[in-house]
Design a protein around this motif. Structure first.
Motif, PDB file in Angstrom:
ATOM      1  N   UNK A 217     -12.953  -9.760 -10.168  1.00 59.33           N
ATOM      2  CA  UNK A 217     -12.872 -10.251  -8.902  1.00 59.33           C
ATOM      3  C   UNK A 217     -13.065  -8.895  -8.121  1.00 59.33           C
ATOM      4  N   UNK A 218     -13.372  -8.939  -6.443  1.00 59.62           N
ATOM      5  CA  UNK A 218     -13.687  -7.703  -6.322  1.00 59.62           C
ATOM      6  C   UNK A 218     -11.990  -7.869  -5.099  1.00 59.62           C
ATOM      7  N   UNK A 219     -11.771  -6.989  -4.806  1.00 56.74           N
ATOM      8  CA  UNK A 219     -10.090  -6.559  -3.721  1.00 56.74           C
ATOM      9  C   UNK A 219     -10.540  -4.881  -3.240  1.00 56.74           C
ATOM     10  N   UNK A 220      -8.662  -5.158  -2.177  1.00 54.52           N
ATOM     11  CA  UNK A 220      -9.000  -4.541  -1.979  1.00 54.52           C
ATOM     12  C   UNK A 220      -7.134  -3.794  -2.439  1.00 54.52           C
ATOM     13  N   UNK A 221      -7.601  -2.579  -3.092  1.00 52.89           N
ATOM     14  CA  UNK A 221      -6.525  -2.269  -4.227  1.00 52.89           C
ATOM     15  C   UNK A 221      -6.172  -0.588  -4.278  1.00 52.89           C
ATOM     16  N   UNK A 222      -5.253   0.646  -4.389  1.00 48.69           N
ATOM     17  CA  UNK A 222      -4.949   1.720  -4.980  1.00 48.69           C
ATOM     18  C   UNK A 222      -5.778   1.542  -5.374  1.00 48.69           C
ATOM     19  N   UNK A 223      -6.540   3.017  -5.955  1.00 53.83           N
ATOM     20  CA  UNK A 223      -7.005   3.321  -7.474  1.00 53.83           C
ATOM     21  C   UNK A 223      -5.711   3.674  -8.795  1.00 53.83           C
ATOM     22  N   UNK A 224      -4.925   3.891  -8.311  1.00 59.22           N
ATOM     23  CA  UNK A 224      -3.981   3.947  -9.080  1.00 59.22           C
ATOM     24  C   UNK A 224      -2.475   3.236  -8.732  1.00 59.22           C
ATOM     25  N   UNK A 225      -2.068   2.664  -9.806  1.00 57.46           N
ATOM     26  CA  UNK A 225      -1.103   1.827  -9.998  1.00 57.46           C
ATOM     27  C   UNK A 225       0.536   2.383 -10.103  1.00 57.46           C
ATOM     28  N   UNK A 226       0.847   2.849 -10.272  1.00 56.74           N
ATOM     29  CA  UNK A 226       2.066   3.239 -11.366  1.00 56.74           C
ATOM     30  C   UNK A 226       3.891   2.593 -10.019  1.00 56.74           C
ATOM     31  N   UNK A 227       3.587   1.367  -9.829  1.00 61.32           N
ATOM     32  CA  UNK A 227       4.204   0.154  -9.410  1.00 61.32           C
ATOM     33  C   UNK A 227       5.436  -0.166 -10.335  1.00 61.32           C
ATOM     34  N   UNK A 228       5.443  -0.381 -11.441  1.00 67.85           N
ATOM     35  CA  UNK A 228       6.603  -0.244 -13.039  1.00 67.85           C
ATOM     36  C   UNK A 228       6.624   0.326 -13.291  1.00 67.85           C
ATOM     37  N   UNK A 229       6.591   2.420 -12.846  1.00 68.27           N
ATOM     38  CA  UNK A 229       6.876   3.026 -13.746  1.00 68.27           C
ATOM     39  C   UNK A 229       8.933   3.302 -13.393  1.00 68.27           C
TER      40      UNK A 229
END
Length: 453
Positions: A217-229
């Motif tokens: 799926x093509x989306x716009x997103x951060x390369x690194x996602x540490x939201x659950x850290x």
């Protein structure tokens, strides 16, 4: 003498330390840490690309390493990291609608098959392997396992961030070839750190990226996602669900159709383990042939044990041979230390969040090197054993199997069963090779034709 008593030695520089010896515990702990770093990159990359939990893989790599050492009676120093030989089969299972339980169930059966092979080798001797699976055959199977993965890099990982992938791949190649000693041995791990760092920098400088995710799926997103850290615990068992909704820790599901897709990896594991045992024997000067069956059986049991709870398959790691070659310390005590460290890391969910946040572009750069190296290990088996491809006995049957496996050719049998890709390619390599060699006169190459020494 207890298995857990090693003779403490303090050798002069360059003098080897044997498997049943050790340096002081302080130095042994330091060496154990080096072994953890050496195995680390590939051990958690392969679970990610197979859709399994990397934290659980790290945890069971430590448990399975201890199991292996116990079975071989501390005679063969080795670390059991995640096997990359199953990746193609696993992706084929998922392409046919299988989930993570189907994946681990099939791998569990493959582990049991390898354990049975180890039992047979233990009683029949190591020579039986060369007759059934001569180097010409094992080289072809390992090659098609690696090269069959090329579309995975091209279609899944590389498109997520092509420039990060290219930069990471370039770094790994340069590090593996140009970095000195131990640093070259951990090029995959260093590549992961490099890719992580430049991805973080790209997020800061260029902002979010619009590209396909792992699911396409093509989306716009951060390369690194540490939201659950922040919410992850420092200590605890792996929990939660995998991307396909199956629990990270789960019971396996067994299906004959899916089993056939991963069984060829057993041949690769046999090649990896026998090569490891012989390499260690050459370095230490010990006769380890009597332990060959134990090594194969131990890896088979370890793979079955790990997959029975949802973890990744295991194999002996060449990266750790590199550490031993550089240090001349073959002490199994250092491997127990490494195993304990891995278990501690595997029980840290916060660490798991960091691993799972590895950007797709970084994985693209790492896997384009790793998968190619798996394929070329097959070529190395041919070169080391001087396989003569001037002879049609070697050239023709292997050529047919390789194209069938790498090209993902499909053979449909009836309405509900088919063989394709690696499974079909492996079957063709083995059957066609032995078909043309069956009852050939000894002077015409009954087993295989090799160049004269």
């Amino acid at each position: 003498m207890s298995m857990f008593k090693w003779e403490e030695v303090d050798p002069a520089p360059g003098v080897a330390v044997g498997p049943l010896q050790r340096l002081s515990w302080g130095k042994t702990i330091g060496l154990g840490a080096q072994h953890v770093v050496a195995m680390f990159g590939a051990t958690f990359v392969f679970p990610i690309v197979m859709g399994l939990d990397p934290n659980l893989a790290i945890l069971f790599s430590g448990i399975c390493t201890i199991l292996f050492l116990l079975v071989v009676k501390n005679r063969i120093p080795s670390y059991l990291g995640t096997s990359g030989s199953f990746v193609s089969g696993v992706l084929a299972i998922r392409a046919q609608g299988g989930d993570s339980a189907d994946v681990t169930g099939s791998i569990m059966v493959a582990g049991l098959v390898l354990a049975l092979v180890g039992l047979l080798v233990h009683f029949a001797g190591a020579q039986m392997l060369k007759k059934l699976l001569p180097p010409a055959v094992t080289g072809a199977v390992v090659m098609l396992i690696g090269f069959n993965l090329a579309p995975v890099v091209a279609n899944i990982y590389w498109p997520q961030d092509q420039w990060i992938a290219l930069a990471t791949a370039t770094f790994v190649v340069v590090a593996a070839v140009r970095f000195p000693g131990f640093w070259a041995r951990i090029s995959i791990f260093l590549g992961l750190l490099f890719g992580y760092a430049i991805s973080f920098g790209a997020d800061l400088v260029f902002g979010q990226i619009t590209s396909p995710t792992g699911g396409g799926e093509v989306t716009t997103h951060d390369r690194i996602n540490l939201s659950g850290l922040a919410d992850a615990a420092w200590f605890g068992l792996p929990s939660g669900d995998l991307a396909d909704g199956v629990s990270k820790v789960h019971a396996p599901s067994v299906s004959l159709t899916f089993i056939l897709l991963v069984i060829p990896a057993v041949i690769a594991l046999i090649a990896e383990n026998t090569g490891h045992v012989r390499a260690v024997a050459e370095m230490t000067g010990d006769d380890l042939d009597p332990y060959m069956g134990r090594a194969l059986g131990a890896d088979g049991i370890a793979t079955a044990l790990a997959s029975s709870v949802g973890a990744s398959p295991t194999t002996t790691y060449a990266e750790n041979i590199g550490v031993m070659s550089a240090t001349k310390v073959y002490s199994t005590a250092a491997y127990y230390v490494a195993a304990v460290v891995a278990i501690i890391l595997g029980l840290c969910p916060k660490f798991g969040v960091i691993i799972n946040a590895i950007p797709g572009g970084v994985l693209g750069g790492i896997t384009v090197v790793l998968y190619g190296m798996i394929g070329l290990i097959g070529a190395k088996i041919w070169v080391d054993n001087r396989i003569d491809f001037g002879s049609p006995i070697n050239m023709v049957p292997l050529a047919a199997g390789l194209i069938a496996g790498i090209g993902n050719v499909t053979l449909t049998v009836g309405e509900n069963f088919e063989l394709s890709g690696i499974a079909l390619g492996t079957l063709m390599v083995i059957v066609l090779y032995h078909l043309v060699n069956f009852r050939r006169p000894a002077d015409s190459g009954a087993i295989e034709v090799t160049k004269a020494l």
